[in-house]
Design a protein around this motif. Structure first.
Motif, PDB file in Angstrom:
ATOM      1  N   TYR A 161     -65.203  67.305 -10.204  1.00 36.00           N
ATOM      2  CA  TYR A 161     -64.083  68.021  -9.594  1.00 36.00           C
ATOM      3  C   TYR A 161     -63.050  67.085  -8.990  1.00 36.00           C
ATOM      4  O   TYR A 161     -61.867  67.379  -9.015  1.00 36.00           O
TER       5      TYR A 161
ATOM      6  N   TRP B 114     -68.028  82.567  -8.944  1.00 32.15           N
ATOM      7  CA  TRP B 114     -67.606  81.153  -9.054  1.00 32.15           C
ATOM      8  C   TRP B 114     -67.516  80.716 -10.513  1.00 32.15           C
ATOM      9  O   TRP B 114     -66.612  79.992 -10.909  1.00 32.15           O
TER      10      TRP B 114
ATOM     11  N   ARG C  36     -64.911  64.751   4.388  1.00 36.35           N
ATOM     12  CA  ARG C  36     -64.490  63.383   4.680  1.00 36.35           C
ATOM     13  C   ARG C  36     -64.265  63.134   6.171  1.00 36.35           C
ATOM     14  O   ARG C  36     -64.387  62.009   6.639  1.00 36.35           O
TER      15      ARG C  36
HETATM   16  O1  76R Z   1     -68.581  63.906  -4.280  1.00 33.51           O
HETATM   17  C1  76R Z   1     -67.615  63.794  -3.497  1.00 33.51           C
HETATM   18  O2  76R Z   1     -67.639  63.176  -2.406  1.00 33.51           O
HETATM   19  C2  76R Z   1     -66.384  64.462  -3.894  1.00 33.51           C
HETATM   20  C3  76R Z   1     -66.141  65.655  -3.126  1.00 33.51           C
HETATM   21  C4  76R Z   1     -67.321  66.580  -3.040  1.00 33.51           C
HETATM   22  C5  76R Z   1     -67.911  67.333  -4.064  1.00 33.51           C
HETATM   23  C6  76R Z   1     -67.560  67.389  -5.546  1.00 33.51           C
HETATM   24  C7  76R Z   1     -68.047  66.866  -1.824  1.00 33.51           C
HETATM   25  C8  76R Z   1     -67.790  66.261  -0.609  1.00 33.51           C
HETATM   26  N1  76R Z   1     -68.999  67.797  -2.097  1.00 33.51           N
HETATM   27  C9  76R Z   1     -68.956  68.090  -3.453  1.00 33.51           C
HETATM   28  C10 76R Z   1     -69.786  68.975  -4.139  1.00 33.51           C
HETATM   29 MN1  76R Z   1     -70.132  68.764  -0.717  1.00 33.51          MN
HETATM   30  N2  76R Z   1     -71.329  69.655   0.617  1.00 33.51           N
HETATM   31  C11 76R Z   1     -71.985  70.850   0.422  1.00 33.51           C
HETATM   32  C12 76R Z   1     -72.472  71.301   1.684  1.00 33.51           C
HETATM   33  O3  76R Z   1     -72.895  74.389   4.040  1.00 33.51           O
HETATM   34  C13 76R Z   1     -72.007  74.501   3.178  1.00 33.51           C
HETATM   35  O4  76R Z   1     -71.052  75.321   3.328  1.00 33.51           O
HETATM   36  C14 76R Z   1     -72.051  73.696   1.930  1.00 33.51           C
HETATM   37  C15 76R Z   1     -73.161  72.631   1.914  1.00 33.51           C
HETATM   38  C16 76R Z   1     -72.138  70.349   2.626  1.00 33.51           C
HETATM   39  C17 76R Z   1     -72.457  70.382   4.121  1.00 33.51           C
HETATM   40  C18 76R Z   1     -71.400  69.329   1.950  1.00 33.51           C
HETATM   41  C19 76R Z   1     -70.894  68.184   2.554  1.00 33.51           C
HETATM   42  N3  76R Z   1     -70.867  69.989  -2.197  1.00 33.51           N
HETATM   43  C20 76R Z   1     -70.649  69.855  -3.535  1.00 33.51           C
HETATM   44  C21 76R Z   1     -71.440  70.856  -4.229  1.00 33.51           C
HETATM   45  C22 76R Z   1     -71.506  71.036  -5.749  1.00 33.51           C
HETATM   46  C23 76R Z   1     -70.421  72.021  -6.103  1.00 33.51           C
HETATM   47  C24 76R Z   1     -70.298  72.354  -7.567  1.00 33.51           C
HETATM   48  O5  76R Z   1     -70.543  71.475  -8.421  1.00 33.51           O
HETATM   49  O6  76R Z   1     -69.894  73.507  -7.861  1.00 33.51           O
HETATM   50  C25 76R Z   1     -72.107  71.582  -3.276  1.00 33.51           C
HETATM   51  C26 76R Z   1     -73.077  72.719  -3.501  1.00 33.51           C
HETATM   52  C27 76R Z   1     -71.735  71.040  -2.005  1.00 33.51           C
HETATM   53  C28 76R Z   1     -72.166  71.508  -0.789  1.00 33.51           C
HETATM   54  N4  76R Z   1     -69.429  67.473   0.687  1.00 33.51           N
HETATM   55  C29 76R Z   1     -68.515  66.458   0.533  1.00 33.51           C
HETATM   56  C30 76R Z   1     -69.971  67.349   1.967  1.00 33.51           C
HETATM   57  C31 76R Z   1     -69.378  66.204   2.604  1.00 33.51           C
HETATM   58  C32 76R Z   1     -69.747  65.717   4.013  1.00 33.51           C
HETATM   59  C33 76R Z   1     -68.473  65.663   1.717  1.00 33.51           C
HETATM   60  C34 76R Z   1     -67.557  64.470   1.914  1.00 33.51           C
HETATM   61  C35 76R Z   1     -68.168  63.259   1.310  1.00 33.51           C
HETATM   62  C36 76R Z   1     -67.318  62.066   1.536  1.00 33.51           C
HETATM   63  O7  76R Z   1     -66.197  62.039   1.049  1.00 33.51           O
HETATM   64  O8  76R Z   1     -67.834  61.164   2.221  1.00 33.51           O
END
Ligand code: 76R
Length: 248
Positions: A113, A156, A176
Protein backbone atom coordinates in the motif's frame (compact mmCIF):
# COMPACT_ATOMS: atom_id res chain seq x y z
CA UNK A 1 -12.60 -7.92 -9.05
CA UNK A 2 -10.56 -5.41 -7.05
CA UNK A 3 -6.80 -5.62 -7.24
CA UNK A 4 -5.37 -7.70 -4.39
CA UNK A 5 -2.66 -6.05 -2.31
CA UNK A 6 0.72 -7.69 -2.86
CA UNK A 7 2.53 -8.86 0.22
CA UNK A 8 6.12 -9.56 1.11
CA UNK A 9 6.28 -12.38 3.61
CA UNK A 10 9.04 -13.01 6.10
CA UNK A 11 9.45 -15.26 9.09
CA UNK A 12 6.58 -17.45 10.26
CA UNK A 13 5.19 -16.61 13.68
CA UNK A 14 3.79 -18.70 16.50
CA UNK A 15 2.27 -16.99 19.51
CA UNK A 16 2.01 -19.77 22.11
CA UNK A 17 -0.04 -18.73 25.15
CA UNK A 18 0.11 -21.01 28.19
CA UNK A 19 -1.30 -21.10 31.66
CA UNK A 20 0.49 -22.64 34.60
CA UNK A 21 -1.15 -25.45 36.54
CA UNK A 22 -0.39 -23.89 39.89
CA UNK A 23 -1.90 -26.69 41.97
CA UNK A 24 0.29 -29.25 40.18
CA UNK A 25 3.29 -26.92 40.61
CA UNK A 26 2.61 -26.52 44.33
CA UNK A 27 2.11 -30.22 44.96
CA UNK A 28 5.31 -31.24 43.14
CA UNK A 29 8.56 -31.78 44.99
CA UNK A 30 11.29 -29.14 45.16
CA UNK A 31 13.47 -31.50 43.14
CA UNK A 32 10.87 -31.89 40.39
CA UNK A 33 10.44 -28.13 40.25
CA UNK A 34 14.18 -27.59 40.05
CA UNK A 35 14.44 -30.05 37.16
CA UNK A 36 11.48 -28.46 35.38
CA UNK A 37 12.95 -24.97 35.73
CA UNK A 38 16.32 -26.20 34.47
CA UNK A 39 14.63 -27.68 31.38
CA UNK A 40 12.76 -24.44 30.82
CA UNK A 41 15.95 -22.37 31.02
CA UNK A 42 17.74 -24.82 28.70
CA UNK A 43 14.93 -24.38 26.14
CA UNK A 44 15.21 -20.61 26.45
CA UNK A 45 18.99 -20.79 25.95
CA UNK A 46 18.39 -22.82 22.77
CA UNK A 47 15.99 -20.17 21.43
CA UNK A 48 18.49 -17.41 22.26
CA UNK A 49 21.21 -19.30 20.39
CA UNK A 50 18.99 -19.43 17.28
CA UNK A 51 18.44 -15.71 17.67
CA UNK A 52 22.18 -15.04 17.96
CA UNK A 53 22.63 -16.90 14.67
CA UNK A 54 19.93 -14.69 13.11
CA UNK A 55 17.88 -17.77 12.24
CA UNK A 56 14.83 -16.56 14.14
CA UNK A 57 13.75 -14.66 17.20
CA UNK A 58 11.84 -15.45 20.38
CA UNK A 59 10.17 -13.17 22.93
CA UNK A 60 8.70 -14.29 26.26
CA UNK A 61 6.25 -12.25 28.32
CA UNK A 62 4.05 -12.94 31.30
CA UNK A 63 0.39 -12.18 30.61
CA UNK A 64 -1.67 -10.00 32.91
CA UNK A 65 -5.21 -11.22 33.57
CA UNK A 66 -6.81 -14.65 33.36
CA UNK A 67 -6.44 -15.36 29.65
CA UNK A 68 -2.97 -16.92 30.09
CA UNK A 69 0.07 -16.82 32.38
CA UNK A 70 2.73 -16.34 29.71
CA UNK A 71 3.28 -16.17 25.97
CA UNK A 72 6.20 -17.41 23.93
CA UNK A 73 6.36 -15.66 20.56
CA UNK A 74 8.59 -17.45 18.07
CA UNK A 75 9.65 -16.27 14.63
CA UNK A 76 11.27 -18.85 12.36
CA UNK A 77 12.05 -19.39 8.69
CA UNK A 78 9.58 -22.26 8.25
CA UNK A 79 6.33 -23.61 9.67
CA UNK A 80 8.12 -26.92 10.26
CA UNK A 81 10.54 -25.23 12.66
CA UNK A 82 7.66 -23.68 14.59
CA UNK A 83 6.04 -27.10 14.84
CA UNK A 84 9.30 -28.67 16.07
CA UNK A 85 9.71 -25.93 18.67
CA UNK A 86 6.27 -26.41 20.14
CA UNK A 87 6.67 -30.19 20.18
CA UNK A 88 10.10 -29.95 21.84
CA UNK A 89 8.65 -27.61 24.45
CA UNK A 90 5.72 -29.96 25.02
CA UNK A 91 8.21 -32.72 25.82
CA UNK A 92 9.90 -30.75 28.61
CA UNK A 93 8.96 -31.53 32.18
CA UNK A 94 8.18 -27.84 32.69
CA UNK A 95 5.53 -28.02 29.98
CA UNK A 96 3.63 -30.70 31.93
CA UNK A 97 2.92 -27.97 34.50
CA UNK A 98 1.30 -25.82 31.80
CA UNK A 99 -1.80 -26.07 29.67
CA UNK A 100 -2.62 -24.32 26.40
CA UNK A 101 -4.53 -21.05 26.66
CA UNK A 102 -4.45 -19.69 23.10
CA UNK A 103 -2.22 -19.81 20.05
CA UNK A 104 -1.83 -17.92 16.81
CA UNK A 105 -0.08 -18.90 13.58
CA UNK A 106 0.85 -16.23 11.04
CA UNK A 107 3.69 -14.83 8.93
CA UNK A 108 5.40 -11.45 9.13
CA UNK A 109 3.88 -9.36 6.36
CA UNK A 110 4.52 -6.10 4.54
CA UNK A 111 1.96 -4.96 1.99
CA UNK A 112 2.48 -2.72 -1.02
CA UNK A 113 0.00 0.00 0.00
CA UNK A 114 2.76 2.45 0.80
CA UNK A 115 4.57 1.75 -2.46
CA UNK A 116 7.84 -0.03 -2.90
CA UNK A 117 10.98 1.18 -4.55
CA UNK A 118 12.18 -0.76 -7.58
CA UNK A 119 14.57 -3.69 -7.46
CA UNK A 120 14.42 -6.94 -5.56
CA UNK A 121 13.01 -6.07 -2.12
CA UNK A 122 14.81 -9.07 -0.62
CA UNK A 123 18.09 -7.33 -1.54
CA UNK A 124 17.06 -4.30 0.51
CA UNK A 125 18.46 -4.71 4.04
CA UNK A 126 15.81 -2.41 5.56
CA UNK A 127 12.99 -4.55 4.17
CA UNK A 128 14.69 -7.79 5.15
CA UNK A 129 15.15 -6.42 8.69
CA UNK A 130 11.40 -5.78 8.87
CA UNK A 131 10.46 -9.18 7.44
CA UNK A 132 12.89 -11.06 9.70
CA UNK A 133 12.94 -8.86 12.78
CA UNK A 134 14.81 -9.40 16.01
CA UNK A 135 12.06 -9.00 18.58
CA UNK A 136 12.84 -6.15 20.97
CA UNK A 137 13.26 -6.66 24.69
CA UNK A 138 10.67 -4.00 25.41
CA UNK A 139 9.09 -4.06 28.85
CA UNK A 140 5.61 -4.82 27.50
CA UNK A 141 3.82 -6.68 24.74
CA UNK A 142 0.30 -6.33 23.36
CA UNK A 143 -1.17 -8.91 20.97
CA UNK A 144 -4.52 -9.17 19.24
CA UNK A 145 -5.88 -10.71 16.07
CA UNK A 146 -8.02 -8.70 13.66
CA UNK A 147 -10.03 -8.75 10.44
CA UNK A 148 -11.04 -6.21 7.86
CA UNK A 149 -14.86 -6.14 7.67
CA UNK A 150 -16.75 -7.64 4.72
CA UNK A 151 -20.32 -6.48 5.28
CA UNK A 152 -22.68 -4.58 3.00
CA UNK A 153 -21.22 -1.22 2.06
CA UNK A 154 -18.34 -1.80 4.47
CA UNK A 155 -16.57 -4.48 2.49
CA UNK A 156 -12.83 -3.79 2.48
CA UNK A 157 -12.23 -6.40 -0.20
CA UNK A 158 -14.61 -4.69 -2.66
CA UNK A 159 -12.82 -1.33 -2.46
CA UNK A 160 -10.48 -0.22 -5.21
CA UNK A 161 -6.73 -0.29 -4.64
CA UNK A 162 -6.75 3.54 -4.63
CA UNK A 163 -9.39 3.74 -1.90
CA UNK A 164 -7.58 1.20 0.24
CA UNK A 165 -4.22 2.85 -0.36
CA UNK A 166 -5.61 6.24 0.72
CA UNK A 167 -6.92 4.79 3.98
CA UNK A 168 -3.74 2.83 4.66
CA UNK A 169 -1.71 6.01 4.16
CA UNK A 170 -3.75 7.74 6.85
CA UNK A 171 -3.31 4.65 9.07
CA UNK A 172 0.45 4.70 8.53
CA UNK A 173 0.65 8.44 9.37
CA UNK A 174 -0.96 7.82 12.75
CA UNK A 175 1.35 4.91 13.36
CA UNK A 176 4.40 6.98 12.54
CA UNK A 177 3.63 9.39 15.38
CA UNK A 178 4.37 6.49 17.71
CA UNK A 179 7.81 5.82 16.21
CA UNK A 180 10.26 5.19 19.02
CA UNK A 181 7.43 4.52 21.49
CA UNK A 182 5.69 1.49 19.97
CA UNK A 183 7.17 -1.14 17.68
CA UNK A 184 4.55 -2.97 15.65
CA UNK A 185 4.83 -6.29 13.84
CA UNK A 186 1.96 -7.11 11.50
CA UNK A 187 1.64 -10.80 10.71
CA UNK A 188 -0.74 -12.09 8.05
CA UNK A 189 -2.83 -15.16 8.85
CA UNK A 190 -5.33 -15.58 6.02
CA UNK A 191 -5.39 -19.34 5.45
CA UNK A 192 -3.42 -19.98 8.65
CA UNK A 193 -5.57 -19.02 11.58
CA UNK A 194 -9.02 -17.73 12.57
CA UNK A 195 -8.42 -14.05 11.90
CA UNK A 196 -6.78 -12.24 9.01
CA UNK A 197 -3.89 -10.58 10.86
CA UNK A 198 -2.10 -10.69 14.16
CA UNK A 199 -1.00 -7.36 15.60
CA UNK A 200 1.96 -7.52 17.99
CA UNK A 201 3.03 -4.31 19.67
CA UNK A 202 6.05 -3.72 21.94
CA UNK A 203 6.55 -0.71 24.20
CA UNK A 204 8.29 0.31 27.41
CA UNK A 205 5.22 2.29 28.46
CA UNK A 206 2.01 0.20 28.26
CA UNK A 207 -0.13 3.35 28.07
CA UNK A 208 1.25 3.89 24.57
CA UNK A 209 -0.64 0.73 23.45
CA UNK A 210 -3.89 2.24 24.68
CA UNK A 211 -3.19 5.62 23.11
CA UNK A 212 -2.19 4.16 19.74
CA UNK A 213 -5.03 1.67 19.47
CA UNK A 214 -7.54 4.29 20.64
CA UNK A 215 -6.32 6.90 18.19
CA UNK A 216 -6.56 4.37 15.37
CA UNK A 217 -10.18 3.57 16.30
CA UNK A 218 -11.10 7.06 15.01
CA UNK A 219 -9.26 6.56 11.73
CA UNK A 220 -11.47 5.32 8.90
CA UNK A 221 -9.72 2.03 8.21
CA UNK A 222 -10.12 0.92 11.85
CA UNK A 223 -13.42 2.73 12.51
CA UNK A 224 -15.23 1.25 9.51
CA UNK A 225 -13.34 -1.91 8.78
CA UNK A 226 -11.52 -3.08 11.91
CA UNK A 227 -12.87 -6.15 13.71
CA UNK A 228 -10.90 -7.34 16.69
CA UNK A 229 -10.36 -10.56 18.60
CA UNK A 230 -9.11 -10.95 22.15
CA UNK A 231 -6.44 -8.61 23.47
CA UNK A 232 -3.48 -9.86 25.50
CA UNK A 233 -1.09 -7.59 27.38
CA UNK A 234 2.01 -8.61 29.28
CA UNK A 235 5.37 -7.92 30.88
CA UNK A 236 8.84 -9.00 29.79
CA UNK A 237 9.81 -12.30 31.42
CA UNK A 238 13.51 -12.26 32.13
CA UNK A 239 15.32 -15.17 33.78
CA UNK A 240 15.07 -13.29 37.09
CA UNK A 241 11.30 -12.75 36.63
CA UNK A 242 10.78 -16.45 35.82
CA UNK A 243 12.54 -17.37 39.07
CA UNK A 244 10.36 -15.02 41.06
CA UNK A 245 7.19 -16.16 39.33
CA UNK A 246 7.89 -19.85 39.91
CA UNK A 247 9.29 -19.66 43.44
CA UNK A 248 6.94 -20.88 46.17
O1 76R B 1 4.35 -1.00 6.74
C1 76R B 1 4.38 0.23 6.95
O2 76R B 1 4.98 0.79 7.90
C2 76R B 1 3.62 1.06 6.02
C3 76R B 1 2.40 1.56 6.59
C4 76R B 1 1.57 0.50 7.27
C5 76R B 1 0.88 -0.57 6.68
C6 76R B 1 0.82 -0.99 5.22
C7 76R B 1 1.32 0.44 8.69
C8 76R B 1 1.88 1.31 9.61
N1 76R B 1 0.47 -0.59 8.94
C9 76R B 1 0.20 -1.24 7.74
C10 76R B 1 -0.61 -2.36 7.57
MN1 76R B 1 -0.43 -0.97 10.71
N2 76R B 1 -1.25 -1.43 12.48
C11 76R B 1 -2.39 -2.18 12.66
C12 76R B 1 -2.83 -2.02 14.01
O3 76R B 1 -5.91 -1.47 16.34
C13 76R B 1 -6.08 -1.13 15.16
O4 76R B 1 -6.97 -0.29 14.84
C14 76R B 1 -5.25 -1.72 14.07
C15 76R B 1 -4.10 -2.61 14.58
C16 76R B 1 -1.92 -1.20 14.65
C17 76R B 1 -1.95 -0.75 16.11
C18 76R B 1 -0.95 -0.81 13.67
C19 76R B 1 0.14 0.01 13.93
N3 76R B 1 -1.57 -2.43 9.81
C20 76R B 1 -1.43 -2.88 8.53
C21 76R B 1 -2.36 -3.98 8.34
C22 76R B 1 -2.50 -4.80 7.05
C23 76R B 1 -3.56 -4.10 6.23
C24 76R B 1 -3.88 -4.74 4.90
O5 76R B 1 -2.97 -5.30 4.26
O6 76R B 1 -5.05 -4.62 4.47
C25 76R B 1 -3.04 -4.15 9.51
C26 76R B 1 -4.10 -5.19 9.82
C27 76R B 1 -2.56 -3.16 10.43
C28 76R B 1 -3.01 -2.98 11.71
N4 76R B 1 0.77 0.43 11.57
C29 76R B 1 1.72 1.22 10.96
C30 76R B 1 0.92 0.59 12.95
C31 76R B 1 2.00 1.50 13.19
C32 76R B 1 2.49 1.91 14.58
C33 76R B 1 2.49 1.90 11.96
C34 76R B 1 3.60 2.88 11.65
C35 76R B 1 4.87 2.15 11.40
C36 76R B 1 5.99 3.09 11.16
O7 76R B 1 5.94 3.82 10.18
O8 76R B 1 6.91 3.04 11.98
Amino acid sequence: MSEAAQTLDGWYALHDFRSIDWSAWRSSSAEERRAAEAELQAAIRGWKATEAEKQGSTAIYSVVGQKADFVIMHLRETLEELNELETAFNKTSFSSFTYPAYSYVSVVELSNYMGQSGGDPMENPEIVARLKPQLPEAKHICFYPMNKRREGSDNWYMLSMEERRGMMRSHGMIGRQYAGKVKQIITGSVGFDDWEWGVTLFADDPLQFKKLVYEMRFDEVSARFGEFGEFFVGNLLTEEKWKRMLSL
